[in-house]
Design a protein around this motif. Structure first.
Motif, PDB file in Angstrom:
ATOM      1  N   ARG A  12       0.822  -1.207   0.000  1.00 27.67           N
ATOM      2  CA  ARG A  12       0.000   0.000   0.000  1.00 27.67           C
ATOM      3  C   ARG A  12       0.854   1.255   0.000  1.00 27.67           C
ATOM      4  O   ARG A  12       0.466   2.275  -0.559  1.00 27.67           O
ATOM      5  CB  ARG A  12      -0.922   0.009   1.226  1.00 27.67           C
ATOM      6  CG  ARG A  12      -1.966  -1.093   1.204  1.00 27.67           C
ATOM      7  CD  ARG A  12      -2.975  -0.948   2.306  1.00 27.67           C
ATOM      8  NE  ARG A  12      -2.345  -0.887   3.628  1.00 27.67           N
ATOM      9  CZ  ARG A  12      -3.023  -0.764   4.773  1.00 27.67           C
ATOM     10  NH1 ARG A  12      -4.343  -0.685   4.746  1.00 27.67           N
ATOM     11  NH2 ARG A  12      -2.389  -0.723   5.927  1.00 27.67           N
ATOM     12  N   ARG A  13       2.016   1.161   0.616  1.00 23.76           N
ATOM     13  CA  ARG A  13       2.922   2.321   0.650  1.00 23.76           C
ATOM     14  C   ARG A  13       3.974   2.226  -0.464  1.00 23.76           C
ATOM     15  O   ARG A  13       4.229   3.205  -1.158  1.00 23.76           O
ATOM     16  CB  ARG A  13       3.619   2.410   2.007  1.00 23.76           C
ATOM     17  CG  ARG A  13       2.689   2.721   3.168  1.00 23.76           C
ATOM     18  CD  ARG A  13       3.487   2.843   4.458  1.00 23.76           C
ATOM     19  NE  ARG A  13       2.647   2.935   5.635  1.00 23.76           N
ATOM     20  CZ  ARG A  13       2.310   4.075   6.243  1.00 23.76           C
ATOM     21  NH1 ARG A  13       2.740   5.223   5.760  1.00 23.76           N
ATOM     22  NH2 ARG A  13       1.554   4.074   7.323  1.00 23.76           N
ATOM     23  N   GLY A  15       3.901   0.804  -3.249  1.00 22.72           N
ATOM     24  CA  GLY A  15       3.360   0.948  -4.593  1.00 22.72           C
ATOM     25  C   GLY A  15       3.282   2.385  -5.065  1.00 22.72           C
ATOM     26  O   GLY A  15       3.145   2.647  -6.259  1.00 22.72           O
ATOM     27  N   CYS A  16       3.373   3.320  -4.140  1.00 21.87           N
ATOM     28  CA  CYS A  16       3.305   4.744  -4.497  1.00 21.87           C
ATOM     29  C   CYS A  16       4.661   5.306  -4.906  1.00 21.87           C
ATOM     30  O   CYS A  16       4.745   6.457  -5.352  1.00 21.87           O
ATOM     31  CB  CYS A  16       2.765   5.558  -3.315  1.00 21.87           C
ATOM     32  SG  CYS A  16       1.090   5.100  -2.818  1.00 21.87           S
ATOM     33  N   VAL A  17       5.713   4.514  -4.746  1.00 19.12           N
ATOM     34  CA  VAL A  17       7.070   4.983  -5.016  1.00 19.12           C
ATOM     35  C   VAL A  17       7.484   4.614  -6.433  1.00 19.12           C
ATOM     36  O   VAL A  17       7.318   3.463  -6.857  1.00 19.12           O
ATOM     37  CB  VAL A  17       8.074   4.387  -4.002  1.00 19.12           C
ATOM     38  CG1 VAL A  17       9.491   4.834  -4.323  1.00 19.12           C
ATOM     39  CG2 VAL A  17       7.690   4.802  -2.599  1.00 19.12           C
ATOM     40  N   LYS A  24      12.678  -1.784  -2.410  1.00 17.51           N
ATOM     41  CA  LYS A  24      11.368  -2.270  -1.981  1.00 17.51           C
ATOM     42  C   LYS A  24      11.462  -3.732  -1.537  1.00 17.51           C
ATOM     43  O   LYS A  24      10.828  -4.132  -0.553  1.00 17.51           O
ATOM     44  CB  LYS A  24      10.355  -2.133  -3.123  1.00 17.51           C
ATOM     45  CG  LYS A  24      10.021  -0.694  -3.498  1.00 17.51           C
ATOM     46  CD  LYS A  24       9.092  -0.655  -4.699  1.00 17.51           C
ATOM     47  CE  LYS A  24       8.837   0.762  -5.165  1.00 17.51           C
ATOM     48  NZ  LYS A  24       7.987   0.818  -6.386  1.00 17.51           N
ATOM     49  N   LEU A  69       9.093   6.526   4.482  1.00 14.84           N
ATOM     50  CA  LEU A  69       8.291   5.430   3.958  1.00 14.84           C
ATOM     51  C   LEU A  69       8.550   4.150   4.749  1.00 14.84           C
ATOM     52  O   LEU A  69       7.618   3.427   5.119  1.00 14.84           O
ATOM     53  CB  LEU A  69       8.639   5.213   2.486  1.00 14.84           C
ATOM     54  CG  LEU A  69       7.942   4.054   1.784  1.00 14.84           C
ATOM     55  CD1 LEU A  69       6.497   4.432   1.455  1.00 14.84           C
ATOM     56  CD2 LEU A  69       8.680   3.660   0.513  1.00 14.84           C
ATOM     57  N   LYS A 200       4.162  12.049 -12.543  1.00 17.34           N
ATOM     58  CA  LYS A 200       3.378  11.786 -11.340  1.00 17.34           C
ATOM     59  C   LYS A 200       3.113  13.071 -10.557  1.00 17.34           C
ATOM     60  O   LYS A 200       2.000  13.291 -10.064  1.00 17.34           O
ATOM     61  CB  LYS A 200       4.116  10.774 -10.457  1.00 17.34           C
ATOM     62  CG  LYS A 200       3.330  10.333  -9.238  1.00 17.34           C
ATOM     63  CD  LYS A 200       4.048   9.238  -8.480  1.00 17.34           C
ATOM     64  CE  LYS A 200       3.238   8.786  -7.269  1.00 17.34           C
ATOM     65  NZ  LYS A 200       3.909   7.703  -6.524  1.00 17.34           N
ATOM     66  N   LYS A 201       4.123  13.936 -10.460  1.00 15.38           N
ATOM     67  CA  LYS A 201       3.956  15.214  -9.766  1.00 15.38           C
ATOM     68  C   LYS A 201       2.882  16.063 -10.450  1.00 15.38           C
ATOM     69  O   LYS A 201       2.031  16.669  -9.789  1.00 15.38           O
ATOM     70  CB  LYS A 201       5.285  15.980  -9.726  1.00 15.38           C
ATOM     71  CG  LYS A 201       6.298  15.478  -8.702  1.00 15.38           C
ATOM     72  CD  LYS A 201       7.584  16.286  -8.792  1.00 15.38           C
ATOM     73  CE  LYS A 201       8.578  15.884  -7.707  1.00 15.38           C
ATOM     74  NZ  LYS A 201       8.130  16.353  -6.373  1.00 15.38           N
ATOM     75  N   LYS A 204      -0.665  14.528 -10.077  1.00 13.64           N
ATOM     76  CA  LYS A 204      -1.142  14.681  -8.700  1.00 13.64           C
ATOM     77  C   LYS A 204      -1.701  16.077  -8.464  1.00 13.64           C
ATOM     78  O   LYS A 204      -2.596  16.276  -7.643  1.00 13.64           O
ATOM     79  CB  LYS A 204       0.010  14.398  -7.725  1.00 13.64           C
ATOM     80  CG  LYS A 204      -0.421  14.307  -6.271  1.00 13.64           C
ATOM     81  CD  LYS A 204       0.740  13.895  -5.386  1.00 13.64           C
ATOM     82  CE  LYS A 204       0.299  13.755  -3.942  1.00 13.64           C
ATOM     83  NZ  LYS A 204       1.426  13.334  -3.053  1.00 13.64           N
TER      84      LYS A 204
END
Length: 291
Positions: A12-13, A15-17, A24, A69, A200-201, A204
């Motif tokens: 969940r965390r 996967g955002c990276v 990972k 993270l 992504k930035k 968002k």
């Protein structure tokens, strides 16, 4: 707690990276080892394994972000009691008078109890054994707590910095190295990963692209000299995003035109390359000296 459950919780965390796939995997392995060791210790006393980590890498490679993270991941699977990271650098703890540095460091460590302490540019704590520097007192205080039995809920310690300088730091005390796991290496970002971070930035923040501009963004990134990229790394992404927004602001005449206000066009990417060129001309050699 099964490995699949741990993988889902961490995912969940993680996967955002963007990128960092090798790191990972290390997070999952670290979490599984800590959970399994806890289960083993209920049956038979185990030799303590440190959770403390060394992050090696240049600026802008995500070390601070990844520490935050990691703290969240370890909290999610019950390894940390609190989801908190106390971040410090040399200036936060090294004082001018005898005894003050130890007090400052002790206070920060106590603040991190149950969570994580992240020491950025940790190598700056050690100026050499021959100098009259209170950084040695900080290292001695740190060693006291690294033993793990000096306080309740001792935090996980993460020390970060350049590889060569960090190795000098570890030589400051014979017992320092063995209280950390093997170093985690943070590599400079590839052009593809930097492009993903830029996209992504922007997404968002509500922006969208008029067409597939991936190759244009990569072209901008590749136009940056290696010595500049080595210092900025992910910091380059923030600069590119700012320049894209500058270009949109210069192009859009009516702020009530919401579509145009959030639309990234090919011309905006071209303008970024020009703006970066001007920026790089203004950057002095001294400010980007990697020595």
């Amino acid at each position: 707690m099964s490995r699949e459950f741990v993988r889902r919780r961490l995912g969940r965390r993680l996967g955002c990276v963007v990128g960092m796939e090798d790191l990972k995997i290390k997070v999952e392995k670290l979490a599984v080892r800590a959970i399994n060791n806890r289960a083993r210790s209920k049956i038979k006393k185990q030799v303590e394994e440190p959770l403390n980590l060394l992050f090696y890498g240049p600026p802008g490679t995500g070390k601070t972000m990844f520490a935050r993270l990691l703290a969240g991941c370890l909290y999610d699977v019950g390894i940390l009691k609190e989801e908190k990271v106390v971040e410090i650098q040399r200036d936060n703890v090294v004082a001018q008078y005898v005894g003050e540095s130890e007090k400052k460091m002790k206070k920060r460590i106590e603040d991190a109890a149950g969570g994580m302490m992240f020491i950025d540019e940790a190598y700056s704590l050690f100026k050499g054994k021959s100098t009259k520097d209170f950084g040695v007192d900080i290292i001695n205080t740190l060693m006291h707590y690294l033993n793990g039995d000096s306080m309740r809920d001792t935090p996980v310690f993460v020390l970060a910095g350049y590889k060569a300088e960090m190795e000098k730091l570890l030589s400051a005390n014979e017992g320092l190295l063995r209280r950390f796991r093997e170093p985690w290496i943070f590599k400079p970002y590839t052009s593809q990963t930097l492009k993903q971070i830029v996209s992504k930035k922007l997404l968002k923040q509500g922006f969208h692209f008029e067409s597939d501009l991936d190759s244009d963004i990569i072209s901008v990134i590749d136009s940056v000299p290696s010595r500049v990229r080595s210092q900025l790394n992910a910091g380059l992404c923030g600069r590119i995003v700012d320049y894209i927004k500058d270009s949109i602001d210069e192009r859009v005449c009516d702020p009530s035109d919401i579509t145009e206000l959030f639309l990234v066009k090919k011309v905006d990417i071209c303008n970024v390359k020009e703006k970066l060129s001007v920026y790089m001309e203004s950057v002095t050699h001294e400010s980007l000296n990697t020595d």
